[in-house]
Design an enzyme around this catalytic site. Structure first.
Site, PDB file in Angstrom:
ATOM      1  N   GLY A  51       0.738  -1.149  -0.152  1.00  0.00           N
ATOM      2  CA  GLY A  51       0.016   0.088  -0.101  1.00  0.00           C
ATOM      3  C   GLY A  51       0.843   1.054  -0.094  1.00  0.00           C
ATOM      4  O   GLY A  51       2.019   0.861   0.215  1.00  0.00           O
ATOM      5  N   CYS A  52       0.352   2.294  -0.158  1.00  0.00           N
ATOM      6  CA  CYS A  52       1.177   3.449  -0.161  1.00  0.00           C
ATOM      7  C   CYS A  52       1.779   3.712   1.422  1.00  0.00           C
ATOM      8  O   CYS A  52       2.744   4.302   1.574  1.00  0.00           O
ATOM      9  CB  CYS A  52       0.293   4.731  -0.466  1.00  0.00           C
ATOM     10  SG  CYS A  52       1.447   6.287  -0.698  1.00  0.00           S
ATOM     11  N   GLN A  53       0.980   3.451   2.346  1.00  0.00           N
ATOM     12  CA  GLN A  53       1.567   3.511   3.802  1.00  0.00           C
ATOM     13  C   GLN A  53       1.919   2.195   4.514  1.00  0.00           C
ATOM     14  O   GLN A  53       3.054   1.833   4.858  1.00  0.00           O
ATOM     15  CB  GLN A  53       0.538   4.483   4.365  1.00  0.00           C
ATOM     16  CG  GLN A  53       0.429   5.708   3.546  1.00  0.00           C
ATOM     17  CD  GLN A  53       0.022   6.791   4.862  1.00  0.00           C
ATOM     18  OE1 GLN A  53      -0.074   6.677   5.854  1.00  0.00           O
ATOM     19  NE2 GLN A  53      -0.280   8.008   4.131  1.00  0.00           N
TER      20      GLN A  53
END
Ligand SMILES: Cc1ncc(COP(=O)(O)O)c(C=O)c1O
Lengths: 140, 414
Positions: A51-53
């Site tokens: 995921g992006c984070q």
């Protein structure tokens, strides 16, 4: 239990919290903490869903015509969500996994975590779970 | 929200939040506390109205029509350039070029310099703080031209190691491209030190002011740098518009990275004579409404006074750092008395994503993750941080509320 039965069980479990989001999230965090640990050897780069984070690791194994998922995440709320997905989709047949629409997430008021902007890798994880099921079907 | 008796000087004078309609809403049943100003600030009513007024009364294409509306739009657009140039103390407004924002400005400079100034094997100096927007355009050039990016390291307190810069400079060095304020840590670059070194080695400087312009008054002419870039949307203006300031030398010498209608005197299929000044760098129809909105945002800042805004934000930062320090689980990065209104922290043992998700449930908007500064994250050896960043409308009471809820979140995450 069928996917639907597990979903109903989860919906019932969350109904208990009503509008109390703090209690609901505390439960979600507990689910995350209690998710059986994925074998450390399985937490490889290939199994990572970026995921992006927050990141998610997913492992799939075959067992008597069913698929067994184990998973992990580095963020605890994401991990709580991961625990729910695993509970619903693990130990089911590929046919049922492909059909599952995960509408229970909306019913327990946690749909925001499946929006693509959440960037937590959950949507990709569900896609990956379905891909595993499809691959299994293609082989059999 | 519990309002304490203490107010900053600015809060005593005026409830600035009233001018920002978006702030008057509840998120998840709590009043919105907007602490993500480093990403983009909210827009005061007058900026929103300036944009809609333009479309209601003056919309027309500029620099080409003979009709009244076109003249009016052209005048307003050029007046916007003057207003912004004047605010940044740029005497010759032709040195101020409208772009789509900081990222766009940096790309224009990088593409322009790549045409004839940067040579194969050259080197560019950046800092560890840089936003991806001030890394990638240079990295692409470097990859295509056997170039090298040299990076100013950090000291233990996460300020830049100015002493190391001299050692990075070689005969191949062609440019220093550096941020004036770290968007992740809020720490301020000592441009005087950078300038002294640049002068000694005859190096041009590009200043990324995306995070400094919203928080401090900047006299750009006096700064005497070669390129100065920032975005309107981080300083109460609209998205998709920003500026590129060129020093007099580069106004004449920077090769055009892009070209097209509106930049010319005469065109034949063989050859073109370009106009002089800013228009040469603004091909195509620009973001006219954006430029007007930017100018209106500047008027808003001027009316309040950047010194006043900075003072107010300084009080907020001091107070927030103090409260965060009182929470034992909190690890702060780049803690400093002298910084812009940006604070990064983590909760020991917790993922920033979890902290941000739960704060959002209380209506508190923070930013989590790497903040487009992955190399800085690698240097600090972390995945990401929680970032809070303030603007003129934030209050001490909001910081109290935030600190109280953060403690609650920490307990929840256990
Ligand atoms: C230091 C810095 N540079 C560049 C940028 C990019 O700005 P923009 O997205 O407006 O082009 C930002 C914004 O996030 C920033 O903080």
């Amino acid at each position: 239990m069928s996917i639907e039965e597990v979903e109903n069980e989860i919906i019932e479990e969350f109904e208990f919290f009503g509008e109390d989001w703090e209690a609901k999230y505390e439960h979600l965090i507990d689910l995350g903490k209690n998710l059986p640990l994925i074998d450390a050897a399985l937490k490889t780069e290939e199994r990572i869903i970026q995921g992006c984070q927050s990141r998610v690791w997913l492992n799939a194994e075959q067992k008597e015509g069913r698929i067994v998922f184990t998973a992990d995440s580095d963020a605890i709320i994401t991990k709580g969500m991961v625990a729910l997905m695993v509970r619903v989709l693990s130990n089911q047949t590929p046919e049922d996994i492909i059909k599952a629409n995960m509408s229970f997430v909306d019913k327990i008021g946690l749909k925001e975590h499946l929006s693509p902007t959440r960037a937590n890798g959950l949507v990709s994880m569900i896609n990956q779970m379905k891909k595993e099921a499809l691959a299994k079907l293609a082989k059999s | 929200m519990k309002v304490r008796s203490r107010l900053t000087e600015a809060e005593k004078i005026i409830d600035i939040g009233l001018q920002f309609p978006i702030l008057k809403q509840n998120i998840n049943g709590n009043p919105l506390v907007y602490f993500d100003n480093g990403a983009t600030t909210q827009k005061p009513l007058r900026v929103i109205e300036a944009i809609s007024d333009y479309y209601k009364t003056s919309n027309s294409n500029i620099h080409r029509g003979v009709h009244t509306l076109s003249r009016r739009a052209t005048e307003e657009f050029e007046q916007a350039r003057k207003t912004i140039a004047n605010y940044f103390q740029i005497k010759n407004d032709q040195q101020l070029i409208f772009t789509a924002g900081t990222t766009d400005s940096i790309n224009m400079v990088a593409e322009g310099l790549a045409k004839n100034y940067l040579q194969e094997g050259d080197e560019i100096i950046l800092s560890t703080y840089e936003h991806h927007s001030n890394i990638l355009p240079w990295q692409i050039w470097a990859q295509e031209n056997k170039g090298k990016l040299k990076v100013i390291p950090l000291l233990k307190d996460q300020t830049l190691d100015y002493g190391a810069i001299e050692g990075l400079i070689s005969s191949k060095t062609k440019l220093i491209a550096i941020t004036q304020v770290s968007n992740t840590l809020g720490l301020i670059t000592d441009l005087a030190k950078i300038k002294a070194l640049a002068k000694k080695h005859h190096l041009p400087i590009l200043v990324d002011a995306a995070q400094s312009a919203p928080h401090m008054a900047i006299d750009v002419d006096k700064l005497e740098v070669d390129f100065f870039v920032c975005s309107a949307h981080k300083m109460y203006g609209p998205t998709g518009v920003g500026i590129l300031y060129l020093s007099p030398k580069w106004l004449n010498e920077l090769p055009l990275a892009r070209t097209g209608g509106g930049t010319i005197k005469t065109v034949t299929f063989e050859k073109t004579d370009y106009v002089e000044g800013a228009l040469r760098f603004e091909p195509g129809t620009p973001n006219i409404a954006g430029a007007l909105g930017f100018a209106e945002a500047i008027c808003f800042i001027k009316e309040f006074g950047m010194e006043e805004i900075a003072k107010h934000e300084h009080e907020l930062v001091q107070y927030a750092q103090k409260l965060l320090k009182e929470i034992p689980e909190v690890i702060m990065y780049g803690e400093n008395d002298n910084k812009a209104a940006v604070i990064s922290f983590n909760v020991r043992g917790q993922h920033p994503f979890d902290v941000g998700t739960l704060l959002d449930k209380y209506g508190i908007a923070v930013r989590t993750g790497h903040h487009c500064t992955q190399p800085l994250m690698q240097c600090l050896n972390i995945q990401g941080t929680v970032r809070i960043s303030f603007a003129v409308y934030n209050t001490l009471a909001e910081i109290d509320f935030f600190s109280e809820k953060l403690k609650k979140v920490i307990r929840m995450l256990g």
